[in-house]
Design an enzyme around this catalytic site. Structure first.
Site, PDB file in Angstrom:
ATOM      1  N   SER A 148      36.116  52.953  -5.635  1.00 47.18           N
ATOM      2  CA  SER A 148      36.290  54.315  -5.437  1.00 47.18           C
ATOM      3  C   SER A 148      37.129  54.948  -6.492  1.00 47.18           C
ATOM      4  O   SER A 148      36.914  54.732  -7.650  1.00 47.18           O
ATOM      5  CB  SER A 148      37.305  54.146  -3.976  1.00 47.18           C
ATOM      6  OG  SER A 148      37.212  55.342  -3.503  1.00 47.18           O
ATOM      7  N   ASP A 314      27.405  54.227   2.091  1.00 49.45           N
ATOM      8  CA  ASP A 314      28.534  55.155   1.510  1.00 49.45           C
ATOM      9  C   ASP A 314      28.097  56.386   1.521  1.00 49.45           C
ATOM     10  O   ASP A 314      27.332  56.780   0.427  1.00 49.45           O
ATOM     11  CB  ASP A 314      28.820  54.624   0.024  1.00 49.45           C
ATOM     12  CG  ASP A 314      30.261  54.948  -0.300  1.00 49.45           C
ATOM     13  OD1 ASP A 314      30.630  56.271   0.170  1.00 49.45           O
ATOM     14  OD2 ASP A 314      30.814  54.618  -1.411  1.00 49.45           O
ATOM     15  N   HIS A 347      31.927  53.632   2.887  1.00 50.71           N
ATOM     16  CA  HIS A 347      32.507  53.214   1.638  1.00 50.71           C
ATOM     17  C   HIS A 347      33.277  52.152   1.849  1.00 50.71           C
ATOM     18  O   HIS A 347      33.531  51.512   0.445  1.00 50.71           O
ATOM     19  CB  HIS A 347      33.363  54.815   1.497  1.00 50.71           C
ATOM     20  CG  HIS A 347      34.033  54.916  -0.056  1.00 50.71           C
ATOM     21  ND1 HIS A 347      33.467  54.471  -1.002  1.00 50.71           N
ATOM     22  CD2 HIS A 347      35.294  54.832   0.181  1.00 50.71           C
ATOM     23  CE1 HIS A 347      34.488  54.624  -1.862  1.00 50.71           C
ATOM     24  NE2 HIS A 347      35.430  54.886  -1.398  1.00 50.71           N
ATOM     25  N   ASP A 348      33.844  51.804   2.867  1.00 49.60           N
ATOM     26  CA  ASP A 348      34.745  50.728   2.875  1.00 49.60           C
ATOM     27  C   ASP A 348      34.115  49.109   2.431  1.00 49.60           C
ATOM     28  O   ASP A 348      34.899  48.397   2.540  1.00 49.60           O
ATOM     29  CB  ASP A 348      35.281  50.572   4.501  1.00 49.60           C
ATOM     30  CG  ASP A 348      36.721  51.013   4.245  1.00 49.60           C
ATOM     31  OD1 ASP A 348      37.280  51.546   3.508  1.00 49.60           O
ATOM     32  OD2 ASP A 348      37.251  50.995   5.655  1.00 49.60           O
TER      33      ASP A 348
END
Lengths: 369, 198
Positions: A148, A314, A347-348
């Protein structure tokens, strides 16, 4: 004993000219390290944290008493094996875990800086952290990695210091923050600033704190870190400790309760102004523009070995944006590997126990060490 | 390493830049890197194979040749390799054009549908041929555009592609293909290996 005494810091005397035009000097960089630097000083990995992260990568975070944000990846005998590698992580400037940030005192007024803190960029963060290489007398890192916003720092680091790392692993990131991501960050900032307790940014000097605003910002952001499928599978329409709907606005659904918990846990460890500054730095990130529309120029003649990783679910930093980086690297003739990891965790995924992801990093590091 | 890869590696000069399209588990890439000091890159569609390549320290990107070849600049490689995958593309013609845009020379290998056993299989059994080089049944094969050695030679002629070297492989034996023996080689070879250039 105050837990913040456990925070290691260097004070950078050398002036740093920020992108906004201001120059800072004698500012603190808080950091943590894991493993040992070997005699040849060639086993160091610089990890960059994301928006809500800090320097406590693994083990127990001494401030929150929770596991470090990259505990699945980094540690003894883990994918990034700290028996072998020396892992360094710094709190970004603008952050609130000991580095120069809006919660620092202004020596002139003896008040907290608040929004008198300068607007910083990803480039400024990276240039500030670069001082850690001098501090540890490391001529060249073995690797740099981050997901990220951490991935953005990886890209910026390679562009700024192409000879200072052997390998680079940008994960689930982008070379240019998208309109969607700016929009989502703006939503969070507006939630904070709409809270009266924000006090126009001066809340720390008035013993106040915009907890509601920061909590809403975190709730909104948290949704973007998950995937539709992941949410549906984990929560569906399950009710929270009740047999039926209550016809009110309490948290009837588990997902509501979960988000409220995420929001309230976040305000205990994060400074609202830091949230404003760091999201702004992400929004300003545009490596393509920095290189006048040609991203491959950022990696021209680079000898760094790159490994780009994205995740199927994501939607915040989708595979397509990660692939743009791969394309630019290929256009520059760089040495690049790329894999899209299958995961429903959104995304995590880069923070979670996703075995294919952990294995990829382990294999890449071992093949190149 | 299989014979086909040995022959391909002999066609490649030392100290060159090579793109292996559909590099699989990277055996050929690794060989070229270790033995010929070749600077290799790979493009591979299977995630599992990409993982294997990464664990060997090979720079491989996950992708599909029909979509992802376009990212490589013109003539950014000396050679590009396409081993037994041309028949699996929707548009093989476009892929060949792209290969010869990315590199000066391309090495293309094809399972020969004109091999006598393949012909005999269809003739006598009346079912789609299945053998070592064509291991799938008709309903689960990735192959969309099967061709023969002769088809590929004719294709190159039509497209003004220079056949720099044409080799036939049969039971580990390599032989040259030329105008005179084309029909024979097309009948008796399992695999065609071509070094082509624009």
């Amino acid at each position: 004993m105050n837990a913040t005494e456990n925070i290691k810091k260097i004070i950078v005397e050398k002036p740093l000219k920020l992108d906004c035009g201001k120059t800072i000097s004698n500012y603190p960089i808080a950091y943590e390290t894991y493993g040992k630097l070997n005699e040849k000083r060639d086993n160091a990995i610089l990890a960059f944290h994301a928006l809500s992260g800090d320097q406590f990568v693994t083990g127990t975070n001494p401030i929150t008493n929770k596991s470090g944000w990259w505990s699945y990846l980094v540690g003894p005998n883990k994918a990034v094996d700290t028996n072998k590698f020396f892992v360094i992580c710094a709190n970004v400037i603008g952050g609130c875990m000991g580095s120069y940030g809006p919660n620092n005192l202004d020596p002139k007024t003896n008040k907290k800086l608040g929004i008198n803190f300068p607007v910083i960029t990803i480039n400024d963060m990276v240039n500030a952290q670069y001082n850690l290489l001098d501090f540890f007398k490391i001529d060249k890192l073995f690797s740099i990695m981050g997901g990220s916003m951490g991935g953005m720092q990886v890209l910026q680091f390679v562009a700024n210091y192409p000879d200072k790392t052997k390998t680079a692993i940008p994960i689930a990131c982008t070379a240019s923050h998208s309109a969607q991501n700016i929009a989502l960050n703006e939503l969070g900032r507006q939630a904070i600033m709409a809270d009266n307790n924000w006090e126009k940014g001066d809340y720390l000097n008035l013993n106040n704190s915009p907890d509601k605003g920061l909590s809403v910002a975190r709730m909104a952001a948290h949704i973007t870190y998950l995937s539709q499928k992941g949410l549906q599978e984990k929560f569906g329409r399950k009710l929270q400790e009740r047999d039926d709907l209550k016809f009110g606005f309490d948290a009837d659904f588990q997902i509501e309760s979960y988000l409220r918990h995420q929001g309230s846990a976040f305000v205990d460890r994060f400074d609202a102004n830091s949230y404003l500054y760091i999201t702004r730095a992400m929004d300003y990130f545009d490596l393509i523009k920095q290189y006048k529309g040609n991203l491959s120029k950022a990696f021209k003649d680079s000898k760094v070995k790159f490994f780009i990783i994205s995740f199927t679910s994501d939607w915040l930093y989708p595979t397509s944006e990660n692939k743009e980086i791969v394309i630019a690297l290929n256009a520059a003739g760089a040495d690049v590997g790329f894999i899209e990891i299958t995961s429903d965790k959104g995304h995590d995924s880069f923070l979670l126990d996703v075995p294919d992801f952990l294995k990829s990093i382990k294999n890449f590091l071992e093949a190149n060490y | 390493m299989k014979k086909e890869f040995k022959i391909i590696s002999e066609l490649i000069e030392n100290n060159t830049r090579v793109l292996d399209v559909g590099c699989g588990d990277g055996i050929l890439m690794k060989y070229l890197k270790d033995n010929k000091n070749v600077d290799t890159r790979g493009l591979e569609i299977s995630k599992n194979n990409v993982q294997i390549c990464i664990s060997k320290g090979l720079p491989v990107i996950e992708g599909n040749a029909e979509r992802d070849l376009q990212q490589f600049p013109n003539l950014s490689f000396d050679y590009v390799i396409l081993s037994q995958t041309l028949q699996a593309f929707y548009n093989p013609e476009k892929v060949i054009d792209d290969l010869l845009r990315v590199a000066n020379k391309a090495i293309v290998t094809i399972p020969n549908f004109g091999y006598w056993k393949v012909r005999l299989h269809l003739l006598l059994k009346g079912t789609m041929p299945v053998n070592k080089h064509l291991p799938n049944e008709w309903y689960d094969t990735p192959n969309l555009h099967m061709c023969t050695i002769k088809d590929f030679v004719n294709f190159c002629k039509r497209k003004n592609i220079n056949l720099f070297k044409s080799l036939a492989l049969h039971e580990e034996k390599v032989s040259m293909i030329n105008k005179k023996n084309l029909n024979l080689k097309n009948f008796f070879s399992e695999l065609g290996i071509f070094l082509i250039e624009k």
